[in-house]
Every structure is written in structure tokens, then in C-alpha cells.
Design a protein around this motif. Structure first.
Motif, PDB file in Angstrom:
ATOM      1  N   LEU A 237      12.812   9.682  -2.762  1.00 47.78           N
ATOM      2  CA  LEU A 237      12.157  10.955  -2.499  1.00 47.78           C
ATOM      3  C   LEU A 237      10.665  10.922  -2.807  1.00 47.78           C
ATOM      4  O   LEU A 237       9.848  11.345  -1.993  1.00 47.78           O
ATOM      5  CB  LEU A 237      12.826  12.070  -3.301  1.00 47.78           C
ATOM      6  N   ARG A 238      10.298  10.437  -3.982  1.00 49.59           N
ATOM      7  CA  ARG A 238       8.894  10.515  -4.400  1.00 49.59           C
ATOM      8  C   ARG A 238       8.094   9.317  -3.906  1.00 49.59           C
ATOM      9  O   ARG A 238       7.615   8.497  -4.681  1.00 49.59           O
ATOM     10  CB  ARG A 238       8.817  10.681  -5.919  1.00 49.59           C
ATOM     11  N   SER A 239       7.994   9.247  -2.587  1.00 51.79           N
ATOM     12  CA  SER A 239       7.196   8.226  -1.912  1.00 51.79           C
ATOM     13  C   SER A 239       6.314   8.919  -0.887  1.00 51.79           C
ATOM     14  O   SER A 239       6.724   9.918  -0.281  1.00 51.79           O
ATOM     15  CB  SER A 239       8.076   7.190  -1.216  1.00 51.79           C
ATOM     16  N   TRP A 240       5.124   8.404  -0.674  1.00 55.14           N
ATOM     17  CA  TRP A 240       4.206   8.998   0.283  1.00 55.14           C
ATOM     18  C   TRP A 240       3.198   7.940   0.721  1.00 55.14           C
ATOM     19  O   TRP A 240       3.310   6.782   0.326  1.00 55.14           O
ATOM     20  CB  TRP A 240       3.516  10.228  -0.313  1.00 55.14           C
ATOM     21  N   ARG A 241       2.253   8.315   1.543  1.00 52.24           N
ATOM     22  CA  ARG A 241       1.252   7.374   2.032  1.00 52.24           C
ATOM     23  C   ARG A 241      -0.141   7.866   1.655  1.00 52.24           C
ATOM     24  O   ARG A 241      -0.437   9.048   1.744  1.00 52.24           O
ATOM     25  CB  ARG A 241       1.351   7.194   3.554  1.00 52.24           C
ATOM     26  N   VAL A 242      -0.977   6.917   1.236  1.00 50.40           N
ATOM     27  CA  VAL A 242      -2.367   7.193   0.899  1.00 50.40           C
ATOM     28  C   VAL A 242      -3.224   6.107   1.532  1.00 50.40           C
ATOM     29  O   VAL A 242      -2.937   4.913   1.366  1.00 50.40           O
ATOM     30  CB  VAL A 242      -2.581   7.214  -0.631  1.00 50.40           C
ATOM     31  N   ASN A 243      -4.250   6.506   2.241  1.00 46.34           N
ATOM     32  CA  ASN A 243      -5.114   5.531   2.921  1.00 46.34           C
ATOM     33  C   ASN A 243      -4.300   4.581   3.805  1.00 46.34           C
ATOM     34  O   ASN A 243      -4.610   3.397   3.928  1.00 46.34           O
ATOM     35  CB  ASN A 243      -5.942   4.733   1.912  1.00 46.34           C
ATOM     36  N   GLY A 244      -3.210   5.107   4.368  1.00 42.83           N
ATOM     37  CA  GLY A 244      -2.397   4.333   5.287  1.00 42.83           C
ATOM     38  C   GLY A 244      -1.378   3.417   4.643  1.00 42.83           C
ATOM     39  O   GLY A 244      -0.625   2.737   5.338  1.00 42.83           O
TER      40      GLY A 244
END
Length: 329
Positions: A237-244
Motif C-alpha cells: 500500500l505505502r508505495s508511490w513514485r517521485v521523480n519518476g
């Protein structure tokens, strides 16, 4: 992690559900006594007090006031004081592998507010203060905060801390403590962390399913959690993208970057759910190539799933593993 029970026995149980600390919480009391509802309400109050005092998302919380004080003493409520004491003990017990001083790195990665995890893929876009994907080791001295029990005061030091994971485990532990004597058996479960007591709703023990970190409705294993605490560290769940680039919330204090290369989740059993939380993160940071040796060296009952969907277990898990799905299924 989801507790399993025969639905025909639900009539003999008091089930109290609420949302707190960004997770769904269940308090279940089987064959309850007359004071069960009062005890369940007190358990909910424990979670509320931990959330209020230990959140990093409210700049006026006790934790954030202590962080802002840095090297100066700061009086905090007993629940925040006790949580910081427990965090420092965990730091020493794990030889620094558990280190709550990752608040700045989490903030730099965009996790500076309660994000809508579970609502779909998150892309926070470009962030100029986010670190790169390197794994440069950095020297960081052991965390040695100051504690003044007479005044319930703490001195955190120059680097701010985040009590997220261990705070949830402590809330589960402390909530369970107020349930003693209110039922023949009871369960407290909060977002993958749980503890049980007594023979269970059908008097043949407490069983819990381990969710598939790749998603889907079917569990990958069922564990015997009778009289045990249990916690899962997962990036589902606690995953996302930053600067691609993909990132997650389980940061390695040695690099300040998301750790646990090659792993999706780690589940650990321990009599104490807060300790299970600490050890599950510690093992996760060992990564796919190091986790088996780490679990063996520490004698931890553990189960983990790698990025290919393969599941493995430690020797110490033993008979607590009641059922497992086929790997990669």
C-alpha cells in the motif's frame, strides 16, 4: 494480516471496529464479561491517545513539539514518553537497524502528510529535495535521546524521529492490556499488527491469514497466532513514485533510501506486537539475499515474499505455519 473465525460463533463475541492511525482497527472479545463494552471503548481510547500524541502529521503533537525542541528538554504526555523509550530500546536491541530518525527523508520523498494510499497509483511528481536512487552508506551515530521520567520530559536530539510503525505496534499492545479480564479470549488487530489472548472464538486457537502483497483476495498463508503478537511490514500500500522512480516508506537508515531490495513483505511472530513490528522491518531491510540468514541468526519466526511472489519461511516459524499457498501462484 486478518484474523479468522467461524461465523457461527460471532453471536458469542463483541466486535468493535473503528479507524485510527490511518488503518482499520478491530477489537474482538469472545465470550465477553459484563464490562466488555467498557473495555472495548477503553481500547479505542488507547489508540486515539497514541495517535494524538505520536503523529508526525500534526505540528502541534507532542512528538513534533519534541522534534522541534531538538537538544532541549520537552515535556510530553506519558504515552509519547513511553513510545520514545520503547523506540530507543528497539534501536539498541537491533544494533541501530531500527532507527526512527528518518522523518526528514520521508518528508523529502513527499510523505509529509497522510497520503490516500489504496486509492490508486500515486505519483507525487518532481520533488527537487528528494534524494536519488543511490545506496551510499552514511555514518550515523547511535541514537541516544535523553529521558527524564520524573518530569515526563524527553530530549530527542538534532535529528527528528518518526514513530509510525512502532507506535502502531505499541497501541496494539497497550489496547490489549486494558482488555484483560473482560472476556475469555480477545483480539486486537490494526493494519497488519495484532495480538491475541485466550483459546479463541471457537476455543481451538486463533488463526490469521497473511495477505498476498501482490494484491488479490486470497491469502498466501495461515498462521497460528494463539497467545502471540504478529506484524507485517509490506510495501503493497505505502508505495508511490517521485521523480519518476518507485519508492516506499520502509527506509534504510544507512542510506536514507527505501530498503529491502527484492522483497515485498515480511511477517514476524513475537509475544509482543511492538517487537514483532520492529523485527519485521529489521528483517525487511536485510533484503531478499540477506533475510534468511538474518532470521536464522536472530531465531525469529518469520515469513517473507519476494518480488517474484516466492514465499519462504524461517525454521523458527515451525508449526505456527498452518497452511501455505503454492509459490508464484
Amino acid at each position: 494480516m486478518t484474523a479468522l473465525a467461524d461465523e457461527t460463533m460471532r453471536s458469542t463475541a463483541l466486535v468493535h471496529r473503528f479507524r485510527c492511525m490511518a488503518v482499520d482497527v478491530t477489537v474482538e472479545l469472545s465470550y465477553p464479561a459484563g464490562n466488555a463494552q467498557v473495555a472495548a471503548d477503553r481500547a479505542q481510547d488507547v489508540f486515539r491517545r497514541v495517535e494524538t500524541a505520536c503523529t508526525r502529521f500534526d505540528p502541534t503533537s507532542a512528538l513534533m513539539r519534541a522534534n522541534a525542541s531538538g537538544e532541549a528538554w520537552c515535556e510530553v504526555p506519558p504515552v509519547c514518553y513511553d513510545a520514545l523509550v520503547e523506540a530507543e530500546r528497539a534501536h539498541r536491541r537491533t544494533n541501530g537497524r531500527f532507527d526512527p530518525r528518518v522523518l526528514r527523508e520521508l518528508t523529502a520523498l513527499g510523505y509529509d502528510r497522510s497520503l490516500p494510499f489504496g486509492s490508486g497509483p500515486l505519483d507525487l511528481g518532481p520533488r527537487t529535495n528528494a534524494s536519488g536512487s543511490g545506496r551510499t552508506l552514511r555514518l550515523r551515530p547511535p541514537w541516544r535521546p535523553g529521558f527524564d521520567p520524573a518530569n515526563s520530559a524527553v530530549r530527542i536530539g538534532p535529528v527528528p524521529v518518526d514513530l509510525g510503525g512502532i507506535g502502531k505496534g505499541l497501541a496494539v499492545r497497550w489496547a490489549a492490556e486494558v482488555l484483560r479480564g473482560s472476556a475469555e479470549s480477545y483480539l486486537v488487530e490494526a493494519g497488519g499488527d495484532l495480538i491475541t489472548a485466550g483459546p479463541g472464538p471457537t476455543r481451538d486457537g486463533w488463526h490469521a491469514s497473511v495477505e498476498d502483497p501482490r494484491g488479490g483476495p486470497d491469502p498466501i498463508a495461515v498462521l497460528d497466532v494463539t497467545g502471540r503478537g504478529c506484524a507485517t511490514s509490506s510495501i503493497r500500500l505505502r508505495s508511490w513514485r517521485v521523480n519518476g522512480r518507485p519508492v516506499h516508506h520502509l527506509l534504510d537508515p544507512l542510506t536514507g533510501e527505501p530498503g529491502g531490495e527484492g522483497l515485498l513483505s515480511v511477517t514476524v511472530l513475537d509475544p509482543d506486537p511492538a517487537a514483532a513490528e520492529v523485527w519485521s522491518k529489521t528483517l525487511f531491510l536485510a533484503g531478499r539475499t540477506g533475510i534468511a540468514a538474518a532470521a536464522q541468526a536472530l531465531g525469529l519466526p518469520a515469513l517473507w515474499v519476494d518480488v517474484h511472489g516466492a514465499m519462504a519461511v524461517s525454521t523458527a516459524l515451525g508449526s505456527a505455519l498452518l497452511w501455505r499457498a503454492s509459490d508464484g501462484g
